[in-house]
Design a protein around this motif. Structure first.
Motif, PDB file in Angstrom:
ATOM      1  N   ASN A 133      -2.911   5.334  -2.188  1.00  7.71           N
ATOM      2  CA  ASN A 133      -4.260   5.827  -2.428  1.00  7.71           C
ATOM      3  C   ASN A 133      -4.311   7.352  -2.551  1.00  7.71           C
ATOM      4  O   ASN A 133      -5.316   7.903  -3.013  1.00  7.71           O
ATOM      5  CB  ASN A 133      -5.195   5.378  -1.300  1.00  7.71           C
ATOM      6  N   ASP A 134      -3.235   8.013  -2.141  1.00  4.99           N
ATOM      7  CA  ASP A 134      -3.150   9.460  -2.282  1.00  4.99           C
ATOM      8  C   ASP A 134      -2.577   9.776  -3.656  1.00  4.99           C
ATOM      9  O   ASP A 134      -1.386  10.032  -3.824  1.00  4.99           O
ATOM     10  CB  ASP A 134      -2.285  10.058  -1.172  1.00  4.99           C
ATOM     11  N   THR A 135      -3.434   9.751  -4.650  1.00  9.52           N
ATOM     12  CA  THR A 135      -2.985   9.887  -6.042  1.00  9.52           C
ATOM     13  C   THR A 135      -2.538  11.295  -6.404  1.00  9.52           C
ATOM     14  O   THR A 135      -2.011  11.526  -7.493  1.00  9.52           O
ATOM     15  CB  THR A 135      -4.114   9.457  -6.998  1.00  9.52           C
ATOM     16  N   ASP A 167       0.809  -1.223   0.000  1.00 10.38           N
ATOM     17  CA  ASP A 167       0.000   0.000   0.000  1.00 10.38           C
ATOM     18  C   ASP A 167       0.839   1.268   0.000  1.00 10.38           C
ATOM     19  O   ASP A 167       0.290   2.370  -0.016  1.00 10.38           O
ATOM     20  CB  ASP A 167      -0.945   0.020   1.210  1.00 10.38           C
ATOM     21  N   ASP A 174       1.265   6.930   0.852  1.00  9.42           N
ATOM     22  CA  ASP A 174       0.130   6.024   0.674  1.00  9.42           C
ATOM     23  C   ASP A 174      -0.280   6.027  -0.793  1.00  9.42           C
ATOM     24  O   ASP A 174      -0.561   7.088  -1.368  1.00  9.42           O
ATOM     25  CB  ASP A 174      -1.032   6.479   1.555  1.00  9.42           C
TER      26      ASP A 174
END
Length: 328
Positions: A296-298, A184, A294
């Motif tokens: 998910n932090d694009t 992740d 992270d």
């Protein structure tokens, strides 16, 4: 036969004081991208080296050619192999940028030659033959296993002086631990295009000879941070804890020296990246900076590009939790 091996980040050299009977030791992580890809085909003619990318700068092709030839000669001399090859370099990444190209070129060349001869050798055995791993074991162990690597350096009976891997004749260091890097977590690289200092040869040797030994107290602090904070946070997948340790490591021991050797702009970029990523560091002597964040932090890659401008190449990658891949 083709092999693709990972690049690597070298996060820290642990003990460049040596008062406790050992030197070196290191932590680092293997990367999926950029990578080094090499093909070897038996040939009836003299050994030839071909580059798939015809637009590479001459400095790159000459550097890669020199390292492939050196590894080939070492394998021939130490194992008595006589087969000639056409080596095709399919993909490259910058030399002397902190990403460990020298070790991967040497090990990949040696691996293709030995596998073709029916010799199935470990990366440590290959490193001894190719003359790599004399300081850091990150690239050596990462070649076989990938992931996050912690090595224990060298007994001073084996290595009495402070030297970079490229100039050290010591055998590869002992492996303390290999850990899965969280899937992740992404890694972003900031590779300077024109600025930043790249060290090699006598300049690199001179750094170790003039800057070492480092203060014992800083070595002790760094060891504690790595053993009791960084690695446990990694295992627990605590990104904030890991990032804080990574940031602290840049301020002490050899990492502090590495930043002092780079122009002020590298430190300025690091501080800008810290506003975006939980943890930022300089890989080896640099000049490549890296940030862990992270996945998910694009928004992170775009924010870093905007913060650093056109002076760097920004590459988004992740850890590679397996070693080099060989295909027929």
């Amino acid at each position: 036969m083709n092999i693709t091996s990972p690049s690597r980040l070298h996060i820290a050299l642990i003990d460049l004081n040596g008062s406790y009977g050992r030197v070196d030791g290191g932590i680092g992580v293997c990367l999926e991208h950029p990578s080094f890809s090499l093909t070897a085909e038996p040939s009836d003619r003299d050994t030839e080296i071909v580059f798939l990318n015809k637009n590479l700068p001459e400095a790159v092709t000459s550097e890669y050619t020199r390292k492939i030839v050196r590894a080939e000669q070492n394998v021939r001399m130490k194992l008595g192999l006589e087969e000639n090859y056409t080596f095709t370099v399919n993909s490259t990444y910058p030399s002397h940028s902190g990403l460990g190209s020298g070790t991967q070129i040497a090990l990949a060349t040696a691996k293709l030659m030995t596998e073709s001869a029916g010799l199935h050798m470990s990366s440590v055995e290959l490193a001894k033959i190719a003359g790599r791993g004399g300081t850091s074991g990150i690239g050596v162990y990462g070649f076989d296993m990938g992931g996050f690597i912690l090595d224990g350096g060298h007994n001073k009976k084996q290595k009495a002086s402070f030297m970079p891997s490229s100039a050290s004749e010591a055998i590869p260091p002992v492996l303390i631990g290999r850990y899965e890097f969280p899937e992740d977590w992404n890694i972003v690289l900031a590779i300077p295009k024109d600025d930043g200092v790249r060290f090699s040869g006598s300049a690199e040797i001179n750094i170790f000879q003039t800057c070492c030994p480092l203060p014992k107290d800083e070595v002790k602090l760094l060891s504690h941070i790595i053993l009791m904070n960084l690695v446990p946070f990694l295992i627990e997948k605590d990104l904030d804890g890991f990032g804080k340790c990574l940031n602290r490591i840049q301020e002490i021991a050899f990492n502090k020296v590495e930043f002092q050797l780079q122009p002020e702009i590298i430190t300025e970029r690091m501080m800008k990246m810290r506003d975006i990523c939980p943890g930022v560091g300089l890989s080896s002597l640099g000049p490549t900076l890296f940030g862990v964040y992270d996945k998910n932090d694009t928004s992170v890659p775009k924010e870093i590009e905007e913060a650093l401008g056109d002076s760097v190449n920004v590459i988004v990658t992740k850890a590679q939790n397996h070693g080099a891949v060989i295909t027929p």
